[in-house]
Design a protein around this motif. Structure first.
Motif, PDB file in Angstrom:
ATOM      1  N   ASP A 131       7.938   9.993   2.880  1.00  0.00           N
ATOM      2  CA  ASP A 131       6.604  10.229   2.974  1.00  0.00           C
ATOM      3  C   ASP A 131       5.963  10.615   1.497  1.00  0.00           C
ATOM      4  O   ASP A 131       6.651  10.781   0.543  1.00  0.00           O
ATOM      5  CB  ASP A 131       6.184  11.429   4.085  1.00  0.00           C
ATOM      6  CG  ASP A 131       4.704  11.511   4.308  1.00  0.00           C
ATOM      7  OD1 ASP A 131       4.194  10.624   4.271  1.00  0.00           O
ATOM      8  OD2 ASP A 131       4.240  12.526   4.527  1.00  0.00           O
ATOM      9  N   ALA A 132       4.670  10.405   1.516  1.00  0.00           N
ATOM     10  CA  ALA A 132       3.721  11.115   0.272  1.00  0.00           C
ATOM     11  C   ALA A 132       4.134  10.819  -0.909  1.00  0.00           C
ATOM     12  O   ALA A 132       4.626   9.678  -1.026  1.00  0.00           O
ATOM     13  CB  ALA A 132       3.573  12.537   0.803  1.00  0.00           C
ATOM     14  N   HIS A 157       0.259   6.079   4.507  1.00  0.00           N
ATOM     15  CA  HIS A 157      -1.223   5.830   4.759  1.00  0.00           C
ATOM     16  C   HIS A 157      -1.535   4.621   4.003  1.00  0.00           C
ATOM     17  O   HIS A 157      -0.725   4.184   3.141  1.00  0.00           O
ATOM     18  CB  HIS A 157      -2.037   7.145   4.556  1.00  0.00           C
ATOM     19  CG  HIS A 157      -2.160   7.597   3.202  1.00  0.00           C
ATOM     20  ND1 HIS A 157      -2.423   6.945   2.036  1.00  0.00           N
ATOM     21  CD2 HIS A 157      -2.074   8.711   2.492  1.00  0.00           C
ATOM     22  CE1 HIS A 157      -2.458   7.502   1.011  1.00  0.00           C
ATOM     23  NE2 HIS A 157      -2.451   8.915   1.575  1.00  0.00           N
ATOM     24  N   GLU A 160      -0.821   4.588   0.287  1.00  0.00           N
ATOM     25  CA  GLU A 160       0.467   4.665  -0.116  1.00  0.00           C
ATOM     26  C   GLU A 160       1.043   3.300   0.130  1.00  0.00           C
ATOM     27  O   GLU A 160       1.863   2.845  -0.542  1.00  0.00           O
ATOM     28  CB  GLU A 160       1.350   5.601   0.639  1.00  0.00           C
ATOM     29  CG  GLU A 160       0.888   7.162   0.106  1.00  0.00           C
ATOM     30  CD  GLU A 160       1.030   8.229   1.187  1.00  0.00           C
ATOM     31  OE1 GLU A 160       0.838   9.267   0.563  1.00  0.00           O
ATOM     32  OE2 GLU A 160       1.161   7.883   2.219  1.00  0.00           O
ATOM     33  N   LYS A 192       0.292   4.365   8.845  1.00  0.00           N
ATOM     34  CA  LYS A 192      -0.420   5.283   9.460  1.00  0.00           C
ATOM     35  C   LYS A 192      -1.986   5.076   9.395  1.00  0.00           C
ATOM     36  O   LYS A 192      -2.292   4.273   8.383  1.00  0.00           O
ATOM     37  CB  LYS A 192      -0.499   6.601   8.841  1.00  0.00           C
ATOM     38  CG  LYS A 192       1.004   7.437   9.155  1.00  0.00           C
ATOM     39  CD  LYS A 192       1.281   8.776   8.540  1.00  0.00           C
ATOM     40  CE  LYS A 192       1.120   8.742   7.077  1.00  0.00           C
ATOM     41  NZ  LYS A 192       1.445   9.931   6.396  1.00  0.00           N
ATOM     42  N   GLY A 220      -0.466  14.164   8.216  1.00  0.00           N
ATOM     43  CA  GLY A 220       0.721  13.454   7.834  1.00  0.00           C
ATOM     44  C   GLY A 220       1.915  14.274   7.434  1.00  0.00           C
ATOM     45  O   GLY A 220       2.905  13.831   7.888  1.00  0.00           O
ATOM     46  N   ASP A 221       1.735  15.194   6.762  1.00  0.00           N
ATOM     47  CA  ASP A 221       2.904  15.941   6.504  1.00  0.00           C
ATOM     48  C   ASP A 221       3.502  16.863   7.904  1.00  0.00           C
ATOM     49  O   ASP A 221       4.603  16.568   7.972  1.00  0.00           O
ATOM     50  CB  ASP A 221       2.208  17.349   5.610  1.00  0.00           C
ATOM     51  CG  ASP A 221       1.702  16.889   4.226  1.00  0.00           C
ATOM     52  OD1 ASP A 221       2.072  15.875   3.813  1.00  0.00           O
ATOM     53  OD2 ASP A 221       0.586  17.680   3.882  1.00  0.00           O
TER      54      ASP A 221
END
Ligand SMILES: NC(=O)C1=CN([C@@H]2O[C@H](COP(=O)(O)OP(=O)(O)OC[C@H]3O[C@@H](n4cnc5c(N)ncnc54)[C@H](OP(=O)(O)O)[C@@H]3O)[C@@H](O)[C@H]2O)[C@@H](O)CC1
Ligand SMILES: Nc1ncnc2c1ncn2[C@@H]1O[C@H](COP(=O)(O)OP(=O)(O)O)[C@@H](O)[C@H]1O
Ligand SMILES: [Mg+2]
Length: 282
Positions: A131-132, A157, A160, A192, A220-221
């Motif tokens: 993620d992220a 997202h 990203e 997302k 999201g985390d």
């Protein structure tokens, strides 16, 4: 493009596993959440707490040294392993044997952190959620894509996703490019948004829960922690992604009458995971 399979209560119940009354924390699984950098330790707090609250037995975080007190005070149930560096991660080493890894929340993009991610990807065989900033690191180093293990779950997202696969000019093209990416590297892509879609090769799933209250920092985390938790509990990666996305959205639907759209925050997702689990089996 294929019609999506809607992720509703029926689809979720096909996949949901009731915990065994004789289970213990060892069987429930041990997750590790890797992330955090100076000023972004909250992302790891949210992710690791959500991970525990989704049912895995043990959670360890791997963070830079500056996060030690923050994590230990914020969430006493979570164990902490620190990097040798103070403000960012530069070398990921741990001697626990987790059943799943979540990497990225608050991680930052330092060159040393990028190298640490490279080393992890090169050697890792454990089910993984990316993620992220771990996604952003991959986007900066696209030649590393083949290192990512098949069935790894990516949770971008829209920005990203654009960094990963490039720009699109229509929703149709965005889906086509994501399906092609998923097929090329055998990855599960959680796109997302509103709605969130999950791409597993040619199969497209579309979530039916969630609302605009989720448009707030850290949600999201939290999702990363939830999906990682389900992976540790032996859910197949696609089922962990489906169940995680559905429950995550459901928390916002449950909380909305009390919080309204504006006051709902990422901690409210975590606070409502219990009710979300209860409502799928009700
Ligand atoms: N408390 C903490 O410690 C927190 C720490 N966090 C950590 O911060 C790090 C950076 O993560 P990040 O996502 O904030 O920054 P980044 O990747 O530049 O993306 C932002 C840009 O993307 C876009 N965009 C986003 N959503 C979109 C959508 N639905 N639909 C369309 N566009 C959308 C939007 O672009 P714009 O529309 O402005 O062009 C926006 O400006 C990461 O490690 C994360 O874990 C955060 O989780 C917060 C809480
Ligand atoms: N309008 C919306 N409707 C439904 N879900 C949303 C909406 N806006 C955001 N979300 C959800 O909130 C989460 C935001 O994730 P992300 O952008 O990674 O946040 P952060 O990085 O701050 O944790 C995603 O699961 C996304 O699907
Ligand atoms: Mg995010």
């Amino acid at each position: 493009m294929m019609n999506p399979i809607y992720i509703d209560q029926k689809e979720v119940l096909k996949r949901y596993k009731q915990p065994d009354p004789h289970t213990h924390k060892g069987i429930q699984g041990h997750a590790i959440i890797i992330g955090g950098s100076y000023g972004k330790m909250g992302a790891v707090c949210l992710s690791s707490k959500a991970c525990l609250k989704t049912g895995c037995g043990l959670v360890t975080v791997f963070i830079p040294k500056c996060g030690y007190d923050i994590l230990q005070i914020a969430i006493p149930e979570v164990m902490v392993v620190t990097d040798k560096d103070e403000k960012f991660i530069s070398n990921i080493t741990f001697d626990i044997k987790p059943q799943a890894i979540g990497i990225g929340p608050g991680l930052g993009l330092e060159i040393e952190t990028q190298q640490a991610v490279y080393k992890l990807l090169k050697t890792n065989k454990i089910p993984l959620v990316i993620d992220a900033d771990a996604l952003n690191i991959l986007s900066k180093n696209k030649e590393w894509f083949p290192l990512v293990q098949p069935k790894t779950i990516l949770t971008p997202h829209p920005k990203e996703l654009e960094r990963l696969i490039g720009k699109w000019t229509s929703e149709e093209e965005k889906l086509e490019k994501t399906v092609a990416f998923s097929k090329q590297y055998h990855l599960i892509i959680v796109m997302k948004g509103a709605p969130t879609r999950i791409i597993d090769g040619d199969t497209i799933y579309e979530n039916t829960t969630g609302n605009a209250a989720l448009a707030t920092a850290g949600t999201g985390d939290v999702l990363t922690g939830m999906i990682t938790s389900l992976l540790t509990q032996s859910y197949e990666p696609i089922n962990a992604a489906i169940l995680g996305v559905y429950l995550h959205g459901l928390t916002a639907d449950i909380a909305l009458p009390e919080t309204g759209y504006q006051s709902f925050i990422a901690s409210d997702v975590i606070a409502n995971i219990g009710k979300a689990f209860l409502s799928i089996t009700a």
